[in-house]
Structure formats: C-alpha cells, structure tokens
Design an enzyme around this catalytic site. Sequence first.
Site, mmCIF file in Angstrom:
data_model
loop_
_atom_site.group_PDB
_atom_site.id
_atom_site.type_symbol
_atom_site.label_atom_id
_atom_site.label_comp_id
_atom_site.label_asym_id
_atom_site.label_seq_id
_atom_site.Cartn_x
_atom_site.Cartn_y
_atom_site.Cartn_z
ATOM 1 C CE1 TYR A 1 -15.849 0.157 -5.366
ATOM 2 C CE2 TYR A 1 -16.024 -1.625 -6.941
ATOM 3 C CZ TYR A 1 -16.440 -0.397 -6.480
ATOM 4 O OH TYR A 1 -17.457 0.266 -7.123
ATOM 5 C CB ILE B 1 5.073 -5.242 7.201
ATOM 6 C CG1 ILE B 1 5.607 -6.678 7.075
ATOM 7 C CG2 ILE B 1 5.103 -4.548 5.835
ATOM 8 C CD1 ILE B 1 4.856 -7.550 6.086
ATOM 9 C CB THR C 1 -0.917 0.006 1.232
ATOM 10 O OG1 THR C 1 -1.648 -1.209 1.278
ATOM 11 C CG2 THR C 1 -1.885 1.170 1.180
ATOM 12 C CE1 TYR D 1 -1.822 -4.819 5.503
ATOM 13 C CE2 TYR D 1 -1.372 -4.455 3.177
ATOM 14 C CZ TYR D 1 -1.570 -3.963 4.446
ATOM 15 O OH TYR D 1 -1.516 -2.608 4.668
ATOM 16 N NE ARG E 1 -4.135 2.051 3.495
ATOM 17 C CZ ARG E 1 -4.049 3.198 2.822
ATOM 18 N NH1 ARG E 1 -4.770 3.373 1.735
ATOM 19 N NH2 ARG E 1 -3.245 4.157 3.242
ATOM 20 C CE LYS F 1 1.434 -4.151 6.707
ATOM 21 N NZ LYS F 1 1.678 -3.267 5.527
#
Length: 293
Positions: free
Chosen positions: A106, A204, A43, A132, A137, A162
Amino acid sequence: MFSGSIPALVTPFRDGAFDEKAFRQLVDWQIASGSSALVPCGTTGENSTLSNAEHHRVIEVCLEQAAGRVPVIAGCGSNDTMNALLHMQFSAKCGAAAALLVAPYYNRPSQEGLLAHFSYLADHSDLPIVLYNVPGRTVTDLKPETVCELARRFPSKIIGIKDASGDLSRVTDHRMGIAGEFCQLSGDDELALPFSAAGGVGCISVTANVAPRLCAEFQAACAAGDLALARELNDRLYPLHYAMFEDASPGPVKYAMSKVLDFIAEELRLPLVPCNAQARAAVDAALVHAGLA
C-alpha cells in the site's frame, strides 16, 4: 534451511472467531501428510483481517501443535516496520524457526525504502528472515539486486525468499548473485516445476492446504531429480493450482477444504466472501482430476 512442500495455512473461522480446534487438526493432518514446514498468518491465512492478538494466537497455536515435528515460518509481514518487528519478537519468543516478511504493501516504498525496512528488522531481531515478494498484491516489487544486497549485508539473517513475482529468471539472478547459502521457495504453485529446475528447493503453497500429500510427493520427486514422476504429479495438480485463484483467495481453497475435510468450514472474513459458482465448478473438477474427490 527449508525445502519441500510448505503450506501457507488457511486460518479456520467459525461464527466469526478463530477456530482453534480445527486449526490444531489441520496442523496434525498437514504434518502426517508430509508437509515439511508450516506457514501460519500468511496471505492465505487472511492475516490482514486478524487483530494483533489473533495473529499472535494463530502463530502460538501452530507452534504448540507442531511441537517441533516440523519448523514453523511465522507470517510477520506488515506495511508498518514497527508492527512487523512486534510480530517477529512474539514469534521468536514462541520458538518460530523464521519469519516470513512480505514487502510492505500500500505505501509503495522505493528500493531504498525496502532496504531500510528489511535492514531494520534484521538489525533488531535474531529471528531469521524469509523475504516474500508478491508484487501482484503489494504493488512494490522487491528487485533481485535488492534481494542480493540484503543477503550480502545480513548473510546469517536474510536466509531465503518466497518468490511470487512470476519471473523465473530471478531464481538464477538470486543464485548467481548471492555467495552463500540462500533458500529459494516458489510462491506460485503452477510454476513450482520450472522454479525447481532453475535452482529452487520448495514451494510455500496454497494448493498444499487441500492436497498436502500430492504436493509433498511432487516436491520429493523434484528433489530426487525424477522428472518423469514430477511431471506426472504436476499434471495431476495443475488444474487445482489454477482453481485456487478462480476467485479471491482463499475463498476457493476454503471451499475445496470444506469438501475434503469435515472439520474446516468455508467461512471467511469480510471483505472476503465465499467463492462464486464458477470457482466452485473449477474446484470441483480439479479435485476430481487430482483424484481427491
């Protein structure tokens, strides 16, 4: 397995194009500063604004420049399973140690859809997978029971996570729910200290882009069980962790890097723009607090 301070690398741009020379310098600086692995095209690397050709070139350059000195966890996530597989196949061919795969964004798959997505990728690529989860997000939340089921189905492929859910209880959920070795990496710099105490082995990190040596020393103190030193370093870094998100990321971190490194420009790609005055002031103050300015 991975541990320590692992920067989610920015992608430097100059005049609209990937600045390969600056990126190579960044890789060298990160390794010299103690970063234990590198993540290109996450990202923070503005992967959503990269074409597939650019995405692959960033990964390729990172691997070339790292030259085996530290492992590279290639950002391969997509909300399109087939495109994620394309990234994984390219990264495997180039020599990446693992793929970082964000939960599809999305299109908001169910937990069954997430199981199907990650299972397909594990079945069709030999590249180990670091999951992840960043529901802030993606909207989609990769639940602990889904993580544990994936690790049970693919013990040699699904090797870690992560976790940027912000829910520290999940470290214990994963640790107790997964029988074999499973690498838990914080995805939130400001939670890295309690994450480590719960069983995490590294982070991370966004902040490690601008403060790699401090972040590496902090993670080393956590690994050694030196709580006093870990707290001291965490206190130095803490304002910087929050300053990195005073405006849309990676705007603040690119601003910070442009202040600390003469080879990194502040340039971002639309729809991202340079960070606002409030974020700049927060970054400036945090750099002073950390002893970096």
